[in-house]
Scaffold this active site. Structure first.
Site, short mmCIF file in Angstrom:
data_model
loop_
_atom_site.label_atom_id
_atom_site.label_comp_id
_atom_site.label_asym_id
_atom_site.label_seq_id
_atom_site.Cartn_x
_atom_site.Cartn_y
_atom_site.Cartn_z
N THR A 101 0.82 -1.22 0.00
CA THR A 101 0.00 0.00 0.00
C THR A 101 0.86 1.27 0.00
O THR A 101 0.33 2.36 0.18
CB THR A 101 -0.95 0.01 1.22
OG1 THR A 101 -0.16 0.02 2.41
CG2 THR A 101 -1.89 -1.18 1.23
N THR A 116 4.60 1.14 1.18
CA THR A 116 5.71 1.07 2.14
C THR A 116 7.00 1.66 1.57
O THR A 116 7.64 2.53 2.19
CB THR A 116 6.01 -0.41 2.53
OG1 THR A 116 4.78 -1.12 2.63
CG2 THR A 116 6.79 -0.49 3.80
N HIS A 155 3.97 -3.66 9.62
CA HIS A 155 2.66 -3.97 9.04
C HIS A 155 1.70 -4.42 10.15
O HIS A 155 0.59 -4.86 9.87
CB HIS A 155 2.78 -5.10 8.02
CG HIS A 155 3.52 -4.72 6.76
ND1 HIS A 155 3.33 -3.53 6.11
CD2 HIS A 155 4.44 -5.41 6.03
CE1 HIS A 155 4.10 -3.49 5.02
NE2 HIS A 155 4.80 -4.61 4.96
N SER A 201 -1.67 -5.52 -6.58
CA SER A 201 -0.23 -5.41 -6.32
C SER A 201 0.26 -6.63 -5.53
O SER A 201 1.30 -7.22 -5.85
CB SER A 201 0.04 -4.11 -5.56
OG SER A 201 1.42 -3.94 -5.38
N TYR A 225 -2.68 6.74 -0.38
CA TYR A 225 -1.75 6.65 -1.52
C TYR A 225 -2.24 7.51 -2.68
O TYR A 225 -1.47 8.26 -3.29
CB TYR A 225 -1.67 5.17 -1.93
CG TYR A 225 -0.73 4.80 -3.04
CD1 TYR A 225 0.55 4.32 -2.77
CD2 TYR A 225 -1.12 4.88 -4.38
CE1 TYR A 225 1.41 3.93 -3.79
CE2 TYR A 225 -0.27 4.49 -5.41
CZ TYR A 225 0.98 4.02 -5.11
OH TYR A 225 1.83 3.63 -6.13
N LYS A 254 4.46 -0.94 -11.15
CA LYS A 254 3.95 0.15 -11.99
C LYS A 254 3.81 1.45 -11.21
O LYS A 254 3.92 2.53 -11.79
CB LYS A 254 2.60 -0.24 -12.57
CG LYS A 254 2.64 -1.36 -13.58
CD LYS A 254 1.29 -1.50 -14.25
CE LYS A 254 1.30 -2.57 -15.33
NZ LYS A 254 -0.04 -2.76 -15.92
N GLY A 255 3.48 1.32 -9.92
CA GLY A 255 3.34 2.52 -9.08
C GLY A 255 2.23 3.45 -9.56
O GLY A 255 2.37 4.66 -9.48
P1 PAP Z 1 5.85 -3.76 0.73
O1 PAP Z 1 4.73 -3.44 1.67
O2 PAP Z 1 6.00 -5.21 0.43
O3 PAP Z 1 7.14 -3.13 1.10
P2 PAP Z 1 4.98 -1.65 -1.04
O4 PAP Z 1 6.12 -0.77 -1.28
O5 PAP Z 1 3.91 -1.17 -0.13
O6 PAP Z 1 5.45 -3.12 -0.68
O7 PAP Z 1 4.23 -1.92 -2.40
C1 PAP Z 1 4.78 -1.94 -3.65
C2 PAP Z 1 3.86 -1.08 -4.50
O8 PAP Z 1 4.26 0.29 -4.37
C3 PAP Z 1 3.98 -1.43 -5.95
O9 PAP Z 1 2.72 -1.10 -6.54
P3 PAP Z 1 2.20 -1.76 -7.89
O10 PAP Z 1 2.34 -3.23 -7.74
O11 PAP Z 1 0.77 -1.34 -8.01
O12 PAP Z 1 3.03 -1.20 -8.97
C4 PAP Z 1 5.09 -0.48 -6.37
O13 PAP Z 1 5.15 -0.28 -7.76
C5 PAP Z 1 4.67 0.77 -5.65
N1 PAP Z 1 5.77 1.72 -5.46
C6 PAP Z 1 7.08 1.45 -5.19
N2 PAP Z 1 7.78 2.59 -5.10
C7 PAP Z 1 6.90 3.59 -5.32
C8 PAP Z 1 7.05 5.03 -5.37
N3 PAP Z 1 8.21 5.61 -5.19
N4 PAP Z 1 5.93 5.76 -5.61
C9 PAP Z 1 4.74 5.17 -5.80
N5 PAP Z 1 4.54 3.84 -5.77
C10 PAP Z 1 5.60 3.06 -5.53
#
Ligand code: PAP
Length: 319
Positions: A71, A73, A129, A159, A218, A284-285
């Protein structure tokens, strides 16, 4: 926990405790989920959670980033780290340019399981978490700042599903079918789920303690990232000075921590990291990628559940 005999005692009582918990098959990783205090966790994390509950000592100056997996992190870790360390580093010297954000801001439950008495007080930022109702008592008592970020459940599910599939494929394991994973998510069986209970726990707490808990979304942050970075800095006690506003420090931090910038750094494109490779945190972010994965029936069902669960809470999230 710091002497070997205490380690043995902890292991014994943890194994006894876990054997009494409800258990469900997880999303394909060969570790079941166990239901602890109302939430589903893998034993690896659960051990760290229990250890942290027993002995984690929060400081009043700590900043805890709390959220569900997938979400935001990685993004929020990098933003908070950049804000807190900006007197020492700028956008050309930051450790974020050569380290994965997860390396500079550790997870309480992972790091606590391995190094229960060790704290790096240099950078007072930790992530977790853990649901609000299961946070170690000292986090609540210390009065430290909590930043919670929530993401719409459809993008969060998608995601999580992709992340899970990537890990299983890299381990030569059969990924869970999308529909099966979706059923489990709707039932609340996902890592640190039920999704809605996690979100509502922090939402309600943020209404009760607005000075201690900042509740972010987000999608709103994506919409106006500079505004939210300023809010974030103010809330965690590192407000930007007028000089910093004038020299566009908030804008520089936003740019450095953007998906486009971070995902293109060599360290974050790399396959290092073992089971979870660095590049797996950057897909994809985007907001709304669920449209490429969920059928309209699935989306409507998730929206219906979300409306029911959040009804009366005052929380409106982005669908
Ligand atoms: P985690 O809880 O396992 O650490 P987390 O970073 O919350 O993971 O989630 C990864 C998501 O954040 C991915 O989303 P997506 O699968 O929809 O693409 C990832 O692409 C996105 N993400 C990572 N870095 C960024 C960023 N700098 N800005 C926005 N979204 C990001």
């Amino acid at each position: 926990m710091d002497s070997p005999s205490k380690d043995v005692e902890f292991e014994k009582s943890f194994n006894e405790m876990i054997s009494t918990l409800p258990k469900r098959k997880s999303w394909g990783i060969p570790e079941d989920y166990f239901q602890y205090q109302g939430f589903w966790l893998h034993p690896t994390y659960l051990k760290g959670v229990v250890s942290a509950q027993q002995q984690f000592q929060a400081q009043s100056t700590d900043i805890m980033l709390c959220n569900l997996p997938k979400t935001g992190t990685t993004w929020l870790k990098s933003l908070i780290f950049a804000i807190v360390t900006r007197a020492s580093f700028d956008d050309s010297t930051s450790p974020l340019l050569s380290k994965l954000p997860h390396e500079v801001v550790p997870f309480m439950e992972l790091y606590h399981a391995d190094f229960p008495t060790y704290r790096d007080h240099g950078v007072p930022v930790l992530a977790t978490h853990v649901p609000y109702s299961s946070l170690p008592r000292s986090i609540l008592d210390s009065g430290c700042k909590i930043v919670y970020v929530c993401r719409n459940p459809k993008d969060s599910f998608v995601s999580l599903y992709h992340f899970n599939t990537t890990i299983l494929t890299s381990m030569n394991l059969q990924p869970l079918d999308l529909y099966e994973a979706f059923e489990m998510f709707c039932e609340g069986v996902s890592v640190y789920g039920p999704y809605w209970d996690h979100v509502l726990g922090y939402w309600k707490a943020s209404l009760e303690h607005p000075d201690k808990i900042l509740f972010l979304q987000y999608e709103e942050m994506k919409d106006d990232n500079v505004l939210y970075v300023k809010k974030l800095a103010e809330f965690i006690g590192y407000p930007f000075t007028s000089d910093e506003h004038r020299t566009e420090v908030p804008e520089k931090i936003v740019k450095m921590c953007s998906f486009e910038n971070l995902s293109n750094l060599e360290v974050n494109r790399s396959e290092k990291g073992g089971m979870i490779q660095n590049n797996m945190y950057f897909r994809k972010g985007k907001v709304g990628d669920w449209m490429n994965c969920l059928t309209s029936e699935m989306a409507e069902r998730l929206d219906r559940i979300t409306q029911q669960k959040l009804s009366g809470s005052g929380l409106s999230i982005h669908f």
